[in-house]
Design an enzyme around this catalytic site. Structure first.
Site, PDB file in Angstrom:
ATOM      1  N   LYS A  22       5.631  -4.156   8.314  1.00 45.73           N
ATOM      2  CA  LYS A  22       4.970  -4.592   7.077  1.00 45.73           C
ATOM      3  C   LYS A  22       4.734  -3.403   6.149  1.00 45.73           C
ATOM      4  O   LYS A  22       5.042  -3.459   4.959  1.00 45.73           O
ATOM      5  CB  LYS A  22       3.631  -5.250   7.430  1.00 45.73           C
ATOM      6  N   ASN A  23       4.180  -2.331   6.710  1.00 44.76           N
ATOM      7  CA  ASN A  23       3.781  -1.206   5.861  1.00 44.76           C
ATOM      8  C   ASN A  23       4.965  -0.395   5.348  1.00 44.76           C
ATOM      9  O   ASN A  23       4.800   0.468   4.482  1.00 44.76           O
ATOM     10  CB  ASN A  23       2.804  -0.288   6.603  1.00 44.76           C
ATOM     11  N   ARG A 104      -4.008  -4.546  -0.594  1.00 46.33           N
ATOM     12  CA  ARG A 104      -4.074  -3.245  -1.232  1.00 46.33           C
ATOM     13  C   ARG A 104      -2.694  -2.745  -1.672  1.00 46.33           C
ATOM     14  O   ARG A 104      -2.560  -2.024  -2.659  1.00 46.33           O
ATOM     15  CB  ARG A 104      -4.696  -2.284  -0.223  1.00 46.33           C
ATOM     16  N   CYS A 128      -8.198  -4.989   3.394  1.00 52.80           N
ATOM     17  CA  CYS A 128      -9.190  -5.095   4.458  1.00 52.80           C
ATOM     18  C   CYS A 128     -10.485  -4.390   4.080  1.00 52.80           C
ATOM     19  O   CYS A 128     -10.470  -3.371   3.402  1.00 52.80           O
ATOM     20  CB  CYS A 128      -8.658  -4.438   5.728  1.00 52.80           C
ATOM     21  N   ARG A 133     -12.055   3.022   0.482  1.00 52.33           N
ATOM     22  CA  ARG A 133     -10.628   3.036   0.162  1.00 52.33           C
ATOM     23  C   ARG A 133     -10.360   3.139  -1.331  1.00 52.33           C
ATOM     24  O   ARG A 133      -9.825   2.224  -1.952  1.00 52.33           O
ATOM     25  CB  ARG A 133      -9.919   1.801   0.720  1.00 52.33           C
ATOM     26  N   VAL A 135      -8.714   4.738  -4.911  1.00 55.66           N
ATOM     27  CA  VAL A 135      -7.348   5.024  -5.331  1.00 55.66           C
ATOM     28  C   VAL A 135      -7.333   6.272  -6.206  1.00 55.66           C
ATOM     29  O   VAL A 135      -6.385   6.525  -6.927  1.00 55.66           O
ATOM     30  CB  VAL A 135      -6.709   3.827  -6.089  1.00 55.66           C
ATOM     31  N   ASP A 136      -8.425   7.050  -6.135  1.00 53.12           N
ATOM     32  CA  ASP A 136      -8.547   8.240  -6.981  1.00 53.12           C
ATOM     33  C   ASP A 136      -7.374   9.213  -6.784  1.00 53.12           C
ATOM     34  O   ASP A 136      -6.901   9.826  -7.741  1.00 53.12           O
ATOM     35  CB  ASP A 136      -9.880   8.956  -6.700  1.00 53.12           C
ATOM     36  N   ASP A 318      -4.576   2.190  12.801  1.00 48.00           N
ATOM     37  CA  ASP A 318      -4.276   0.758  12.873  1.00 48.00           C
ATOM     38  C   ASP A 318      -4.153   0.245  14.312  1.00 48.00           C
ATOM     39  O   ASP A 318      -3.947  -0.948  14.523  1.00 48.00           O
ATOM     40  CB  ASP A 318      -2.981   0.434  12.105  1.00 48.00           C
ATOM     41  N   ARG A 410      -1.566 -11.884   7.792  1.00 51.16           N
ATOM     42  CA  ARG A 410      -1.074 -10.893   6.835  1.00 51.16           C
ATOM     43  C   ARG A 410      -0.172  -9.881   7.548  1.00 51.16           C
ATOM     44  O   ARG A 410       0.694  -9.277   6.920  1.00 51.16           O
ATOM     45  CB  ARG A 410      -2.248 -10.133   6.189  1.00 51.16           C
TER      46      ARG A 410
HETATM   47  C1  UD1 Z   1      -2.070   2.782   4.785  1.00 54.26           C
HETATM   48  C2  UD1 Z   1      -1.721   1.555   5.584  1.00 54.26           C
HETATM   49  C3  UD1 Z   1      -2.884   1.169   6.497  1.00 54.26           C
HETATM   50  C4  UD1 Z   1      -3.291   2.363   7.352  1.00 54.26           C
HETATM   51  C5  UD1 Z   1      -3.525   3.603   6.496  1.00 54.26           C
HETATM   52  C6  UD1 Z   1      -3.795   4.868   7.317  1.00 54.26           C
HETATM   53  C7  UD1 Z   1      -0.191   0.371   4.116  1.00 54.26           C
HETATM   54  C8  UD1 Z   1       0.045  -0.811   3.238  1.00 54.26           C
HETATM   55  N1  UD1 Z   1      -1.415   0.468   4.668  1.00 54.26           N
HETATM   56  O1  UD1 Z   1      -3.200   2.439   3.979  1.00 54.26           O
HETATM   57  O2  UD1 Z   1      -2.462   0.093   7.322  1.00 54.26           O
HETATM   58  O3  UD1 Z   1      -4.495   2.044   8.035  1.00 54.26           O
HETATM   59  O4  UD1 Z   1      -2.391   3.853   5.660  1.00 54.26           O
HETATM   60  O5  UD1 Z   1      -2.753   5.100   8.188  1.00 54.26           O
HETATM   61  O6  UD1 Z   1       0.690   1.170   4.343  1.00 54.26           O
HETATM   62  N2  UD1 Z   1      -8.231   7.602   0.141  1.00 54.26           N
HETATM   63  C9  UD1 Z   1      -8.995   8.034  -0.916  1.00 54.26           C
HETATM   64  N3  UD1 Z   1      -8.439   8.003  -2.157  1.00 54.26           N
HETATM   65  C10 UD1 Z   1      -7.183   7.550  -2.412  1.00 54.26           C
HETATM   66  C11 UD1 Z   1      -6.410   7.115  -1.322  1.00 54.26           C
HETATM   67  C12 UD1 Z   1      -6.961   7.155  -0.044  1.00 54.26           C
HETATM   68  O7  UD1 Z   1     -10.141   8.436  -0.743  1.00 54.26           O
HETATM   69  O8  UD1 Z   1      -6.756   7.529  -3.569  1.00 54.26           O
HETATM   70  C13 UD1 Z   1      -8.805   7.647   1.510  1.00 54.26           C
HETATM   71  C14 UD1 Z   1      -8.972   6.262   2.133  1.00 54.26           C
HETATM   72  O9  UD1 Z   1     -10.207   5.675   1.757  1.00 54.26           O
HETATM   73  C15 UD1 Z   1      -8.905   6.588   3.605  1.00 54.26           C
HETATM   74  C16 UD1 Z   1      -7.908   7.743   3.673  1.00 54.26           C
HETATM   75  O10 UD1 Z   1      -7.879   8.288   2.352  1.00 54.26           O
HETATM   76  O11 UD1 Z   1     -10.151   7.018   4.067  1.00 54.26           O
HETATM   77  C17 UD1 Z   1      -6.503   7.373   4.090  1.00 54.26           C
HETATM   78  O12 UD1 Z   1      -6.049   6.305   3.295  1.00 54.26           O
HETATM   79  P1  UD1 Z   1      -4.493   6.052   3.006  1.00 54.26           P
HETATM   80  O13 UD1 Z   1      -3.681   6.909   3.887  1.00 54.26           O
HETATM   81  O14 UD1 Z   1      -4.290   6.128   1.536  1.00 54.26           O
HETATM   82  O15 UD1 Z   1      -4.353   4.546   3.483  1.00 54.26           O
HETATM   83  P2  UD1 Z   1      -3.613   3.366   2.740  1.00 54.26           P
HETATM   84  O16 UD1 Z   1      -2.386   3.832   2.073  1.00 54.26           O
HETATM   85  O17 UD1 Z   1      -4.599   2.576   1.976  1.00 54.26           O
END
Ligand code: UD1
Length: 432
Positions: A22-23, A104, A128, A133, A135-136, A318, A410
């Site tokens: 999926k990811n 997301r 989730c 989480r 997106v900064d 995960d 999902r």
């Molecule tokens: C992806 C996976 C998710 C997995 C995660 C970590 C997908 C669709 N989802 O999520 O299943 O659990 O990787 O392996 O691929 N963060 C920030 N700011 C940002 C981006 C991230 O603070 O702009 C923080 C997040 O809150 C979290 C950490 O960074 O604490 C890691 O997040 P990230 O690696 O970005 O996870 P996702 O891409 O959301």
């Protein structure tokens, strides 16, 4: 809302074919926005998140054709499903709240839309409930490529003067999978070179980088923490295979272990999750690699093993919840430390309902086993927590009902069918 009923206590034996990840599939689908030519993805999983992403891309103007091929053929991958996405005309640069809040990964369209169209309006994401989480980091990285970004009324408004992003050096202060993916896609269609430092190294990132290269981009350093991207004026169509789902693989490996059964996992690659198979081996689970997967078997006598979640190649967050369920059946203590998300122990109170002895201290949980688990009604809170409750139900004596399983759909394809084929007494209660 559907629920799943399980009568536990049956050792699972049989074979499970692992689906496409999926990811990996979700960012690959978003990459179709980068070109007007068809992008064909093979070994696609069939999941609610994939349908949500299809709907999102369709409303941007993409055409999507799905076809079923002979599973296992070299043309089709183990799942036998392919998808061709053609975004020859982008008719709308807005990704609406109603679609992005469900998942997301909807936020992945931001980088490609901005790079191709010079503007995008994308809702802040949902997904989730496992932490804040933000997106900064996605936004910071795109700003470094020249995007002007404002956030108002729940939407990110992004544009770039002259319509073209410009390559830059970007160092992520924290490893982010989604941030790395969004930036990779944007940089592939930017003017000049981008260097991405402290990039995520997950196999799904490599799958995306390989896809971008097949589309005519020049990404090097794949698999390492530093990626170089030479941007191109245009990209072209390609045909790319989605890698096997390592989280599905790990979940079913733990299903074999927690029921003290033996499952042949086909269509997967053990190298995608060495940290997990190492931990399983240390716990006393037998792991036997095969040409196209792995055989996982366990008898009584598993030991408690500590794990810490980390970015790849570390133990994946995960699979943390599923590991906790497994450790409840092992002898001794196991400390499970979560370093990726700050709120990812929501399965703990639910696992306690099976009789599991688990305590949380800050970012760590201590499980003391072996528990004599008994079935219980439980409530799923997020995608991977849901699967830990399924594992708990499979191990527990008596009846378990896992409520609110929409998150499970999902991320896990035909879960009841796959586990049922291995002897699990499991059924879906529709509209429970
Ligand atoms: C992806 C996976 C998710 C997995 C995660 C970590 C997908 C669709 N989802 O999520 O299943 O659990 O990787 O392996 O691929 N963060 C920030 N700011 C940002 C981006 C991230 O603070 O702009 C923080 C997040 O809150 C979290 C950490 O960074 O604490 C890691 O997040 P990230 O690696 O970005 O996870 P996702 O891409 O959301």
């Amino acid at each position: 809302m559907d629920a799943i009923r399980i009568l536990g206590g049956v050792p699972l034996t049989g074979e499970i074919v692992i689906g496409g990840a999926k990811n990996a599939a979700l960012p690959l689908m978003a990459a179709s926005i980068l070109t007007g030519e068809p992008l064909t993805l093979i070994n696609m999983p069939e999941l609610v998140d994939i349908s949500t992403m299809s709907n999102l891309l369709r409303q941007h103007g993409a055409r999507i054709d799905q076809s079923a091929l002979a599973p296992g053929s070299s043309e089709a991958g183990p799942t036998g499903r392919s998808m061709t996405l053609t975004a020859d005309r982008i008719t709308n640069v807005t990704a609406p709240y109603d679609l992005v809040r469900r998942m997301r990964a909807g936020f992945f369209v931001l980088g490609p839309l901005l790079a191709r169209m010079g503007e995008a309006k994308v809702s802040l994401p949902g997904g989730c409930a496992i932490g804040t989480r933000g997106v900064d980091l996605h936004l910071m990285a795109l700003e470094m490529l020249g995007a002007k970004i404002t956030v108002k009324e729940g939407y990110v408004y992004a544009s770039v003067a002259g319509g073209r992003l410009k390559g830059a050096k970007v160092t992520f202060p924290k490893v982010t999978v989604g941030g790395t993916e969004n930036l990779l896609m944007a940089a592939a269609l930017a003017d000049g070179d981008t260097i991405l430092e402290n990039a995520a190294r997950e196999p799904e990132i490599s799958n995306l980088a390989d896809c971008l290269n097949a589309m005519g981009a020049e990404v090097t350093g794949i698999g390492s923490g530093t990626l170089h991207v030479r941007g191109k004026k245009t990209l072209h169509g390609a045909r790319v295979a989605v890698i096997p789902d390592r989280i599905e693989t790990g979940t079913y490996a733990m299903a074999a272990a927690i029921t003290r059964g033996r499952i042949v996992l086909k269509g997967t690659q053990i190298e995608l999750l060495e940290s997990v198979f190492n931990a399983l081996r240390q716990a006393g689970v037998s792991i036997e690699p095969t040409a196209d997967g792995v055989i996982v078997a366990a008898e009584n006598g598993l030991r408690g093993i500590d794990v810490i979640t980390e970015p790849f190649p570390g133990f994946p967050t995960d699979l943390q919840a599923q590991w906790m369920a497994l450790m409840a059946t092992a002898s001794g203590a196991s400390m499970i430390t979560e370093t990726i998300f700050e709120n990812r122990f929501m399965h703990v109170p639910e696992l306690r309902r099976f009789g599991v002895d688990v305590n949380v201290h800050g970012a760590s949980a201590i499980v003391r086993g072996p528990a004599k688990m008994s079935g219980a009604p439980v409530m799923a809170t997020d995608l991977r927590a849901s699967s830990s409750l399924i594992l708990g139900g499979l191990a527990a004596e008596g009846e378990t009902v896992v409520n609110r399983i929409y998150h499970l759909d999902r991320g896990y394809e035909r879960l009841e069918e796959k586990l049922g084929a291995c002897g699990a007494r499991i059924e879906r209660i529709v509209g429970a």
